[in-house]
Design a protein around this motif. Sequence first.
Motif, PDB file in Angstrom:
ATOM      1  N   GLY A   1     -46.985  24.064  99.385  1.00  0.00           N
ATOM      2  CA  GLY A   1     -47.572  22.911 100.051  1.00  0.00           C
ATOM      3  C   GLY A   1     -46.650  21.719 100.196  1.00  0.00           C
ATOM      4  N   LEU A   2     -45.348  21.902  99.990  1.00  0.00           N
ATOM      5  CA  LEU A   2     -44.425  20.787 100.127  1.00  0.00           C
ATOM      6  C   LEU A   2     -44.231  20.425 101.600  1.00  0.00           C
ATOM      7  CD1 LEU A   2     -43.826  21.616  97.171  1.00  0.00           C
ATOM      8  CD2 LEU A   2     -41.426  21.032  97.603  1.00  0.00           C
ATOM      9  N   THR A   3     -43.950  19.157 101.842  1.00  0.00           N
ATOM     10  CA  THR A   3     -43.685  18.688 103.192  1.00  0.00           C
ATOM     11  C   THR A   3     -42.265  19.056 103.614  1.00  0.00           C
ATOM     12  OG1 THR A   3     -42.824  16.548 102.472  1.00  0.00           O
ATOM     13  CG2 THR A   3     -45.217  16.729 102.804  1.00  0.00           C
ATOM     14  N   VAL A   4     -41.975  18.847 104.891  1.00  0.00           N
ATOM     15  CA  VAL A   4     -40.618  19.062 105.376  1.00  0.00           C
ATOM     16  C   VAL A   4     -39.633  18.167 104.628  1.00  0.00           C
ATOM     17  CG1 VAL A   4     -39.105  18.781 107.376  1.00  0.00           C
ATOM     18  CG2 VAL A   4     -41.361  19.794 107.673  1.00  0.00           C
ATOM     19  N   GLU A   5     -40.000  16.911 104.424  1.00  0.00           N
ATOM     20  CA  GLU A   5     -39.122  15.986 103.708  1.00  0.00           C
ATOM     21  C   GLU A   5     -38.877  16.438 102.272  1.00  0.00           C
ATOM     22  OE1 GLU A   5     -41.008  13.754 107.073  1.00  0.00           O
ATOM     23  OE2 GLU A   5     -41.725  15.150 105.530  1.00  0.00           O
ATOM     24  N   GLU A   6     -39.928  16.847 101.597  1.00  0.00           N
ATOM     25  CA  GLU A   6     -39.792  17.297 100.209  1.00  0.00           C
ATOM     26  C   GLU A   6     -38.954  18.572 100.120  1.00  0.00           C
ATOM     27  OE1 GLU A   6     -44.078  15.648  98.429  1.00  0.00           O
ATOM     28  OE2 GLU A   6     -43.949  17.596  99.447  1.00  0.00           O
ATOM     29  N   THR A   7     -39.088  19.436 101.100  1.00  0.00           N
ATOM     30  CA  THR A   7     -38.318  20.676 101.099  1.00  0.00           C
ATOM     31  C   THR A   7     -36.840  20.406 101.349  1.00  0.00           C
ATOM     32  OG1 THR A   7     -40.246  21.906 101.890  1.00  0.00           O
ATOM     33  CG2 THR A   7     -38.094  22.942 102.176  1.00  0.00           C
ATOM     34  N   ALA A   8     -36.532  19.527 102.293  1.00  0.00           N
ATOM     35  CA  ALA A   8     -35.137  19.168 102.551  1.00  0.00           C
ATOM     36  C   ALA A   8     -34.504  18.549 101.308  1.00  0.00           C
ATOM     37  CB  ALA A   8     -35.051  18.205 103.729  1.00  0.00           C
TER      38      ALA A   8
ATOM     39  N   THR B   1     -31.550  15.073 104.594  1.00  0.00           N
ATOM     40  CA  THR B   1     -31.490  14.517 103.240  1.00  0.00           C
ATOM     41  C   THR B   1     -30.110  14.752 102.642  1.00  0.00           C
ATOM     42  OG1 THR B   1     -33.844  14.850 102.806  1.00  0.00           O
ATOM     43  CG2 THR B   1     -32.422  14.671 100.896  1.00  0.00           C
ATOM     44  N   ALA B   2     -29.638  13.758 101.910  1.00  0.00           N
ATOM     45  CA  ALA B   2     -28.434  13.922 101.090  1.00  0.00           C
ATOM     46  C   ALA B   2     -28.762  13.512  99.661  1.00  0.00           C
ATOM     47  CB  ALA B   2     -27.279  13.077 101.623  1.00  0.00           C
ATOM     48  N   VAL B   3     -28.222  14.253  98.711  1.00  0.00           N
ATOM     49  CA  VAL B   3     -28.397  13.982  97.285  1.00  0.00           C
ATOM     50  C   VAL B   3     -27.018  13.934  96.638  1.00  0.00           C
ATOM     51  CG1 VAL B   3     -29.288  14.882  95.099  1.00  0.00           C
ATOM     52  CG2 VAL B   3     -30.676  15.057  97.172  1.00  0.00           C
ATOM     53  N   LEU B   4     -26.812  12.959  95.774  1.00  0.00           N
ATOM     54  CA  LEU B   4     -25.520  12.801  95.113  1.00  0.00           C
ATOM     55  C   LEU B   4     -25.676  12.987  93.607  1.00  0.00           C
ATOM     56  CD1 LEU B   4     -22.580  11.993  95.980  1.00  0.00           C
ATOM     57  CD2 LEU B   4     -23.155   9.669  95.270  1.00  0.00           C
ATOM     58  N   PHE B   5     -24.834  13.853  93.040  1.00  0.00           N
ATOM     59  CA  PHE B   5     -24.808  14.096  91.598  1.00  0.00           C
ATOM     60  C   PHE B   5     -23.517  13.546  91.008  1.00  0.00           C
ATOM     61  CE2 PHE B   5     -28.535  16.511  91.811  1.00  0.00           C
ATOM     62  CZ  PHE B   5     -28.872  17.037  90.571  1.00  0.00           C
ATOM     63  N   HIS B   6     -23.612  13.055  89.776  1.00  0.00           N
ATOM     64  CA  HIS B   6     -22.436  12.636  89.019  1.00  0.00           C
ATOM     65  C   HIS B   6     -22.744  12.814  87.542  1.00  0.00           C
ATOM     66  CE1 HIS B   6     -19.482   9.433  87.499  1.00  0.00           C
ATOM     67  NE2 HIS B   6     -18.749  10.408  88.000  1.00  0.00           N
ATOM     68  N   ASN B   7     -21.834  13.412  86.824  1.00  0.00           N
ATOM     69  CA  ASN B   7     -22.036  13.704  85.405  1.00  0.00           C
ATOM     70  C   ASN B   7     -23.328  14.500  85.174  1.00  0.00           C
ATOM     71  OD1 ASN B   7     -19.655  12.457  84.527  1.00  0.00           O
ATOM     72  ND2 ASN B   7     -20.648  10.448  84.461  1.00  0.00           N
TER      73      ASN B   7
END
Length: 214
Positions: free
Chosen positions: A60-67, A127-133
């Motif tokens: 049931g996730l939205t397009v935004e949540e899935t991206a 969507t972009a997600v940034l990880f560090h440490n």
Amino acid sequence: MSSEDFPAAVPIPVLATQPVVLASGSQTRLSLLRGAGLEVVAHRPGVDEEEVKLSCKAGGLTVEETAEALAELKASRVAAKVPAAYVIGADQMLECEGRWFDKPEDRAGAAEQLRALSGRTHRLVTTAVLFHNNSRVWHQTDQAKLTMRTLSDDFIERYLDAAGDAVLTSVGGYQLEALGAQLFTRVAGDHFTILGLPLLPLLGFLRVRGVLPS
């Protein structure tokens, strides 16, 4: 023909103070980041995107949540191998009247997608997600709305002939920066979002973190 007949390669200027890692095999995203002055190392994350999308939709996730879920999964997979680096994960989804679209598998699939989008307005969610440490430190989701003109079957075939295999590399079967511009009557949204990366907000955060000079 001598080497003097070819122009010398122009080096890409780098403004970044340190390299970043792109958790993707996308040449478009790589070119956007490098063109903006970042030193980028690309690593494929090894994510089964289709399986994740099916799971998200079933839940049931939205397009935004899935991206966002896909972008985070890509970034986290690669960040586990290079925790000290800034790792960028990104994803883009196309939604039209409740239907989710993926990259077409073949020419017939591309033609079917173009017929389905013909005369309608669809959304590109990026969507972009940034990880560090090994932690998520930033994310951004943007959307653009694109209205496709009504396409005749004859035009679709001519377009597919001209575009070639490039139609298989993009969701919806088009690249707006190329022949895909022939398909639309209206585009509302950020240019970089349409290309697959919310670039300006990302650059802003990297300046805050000192990866880029301010």
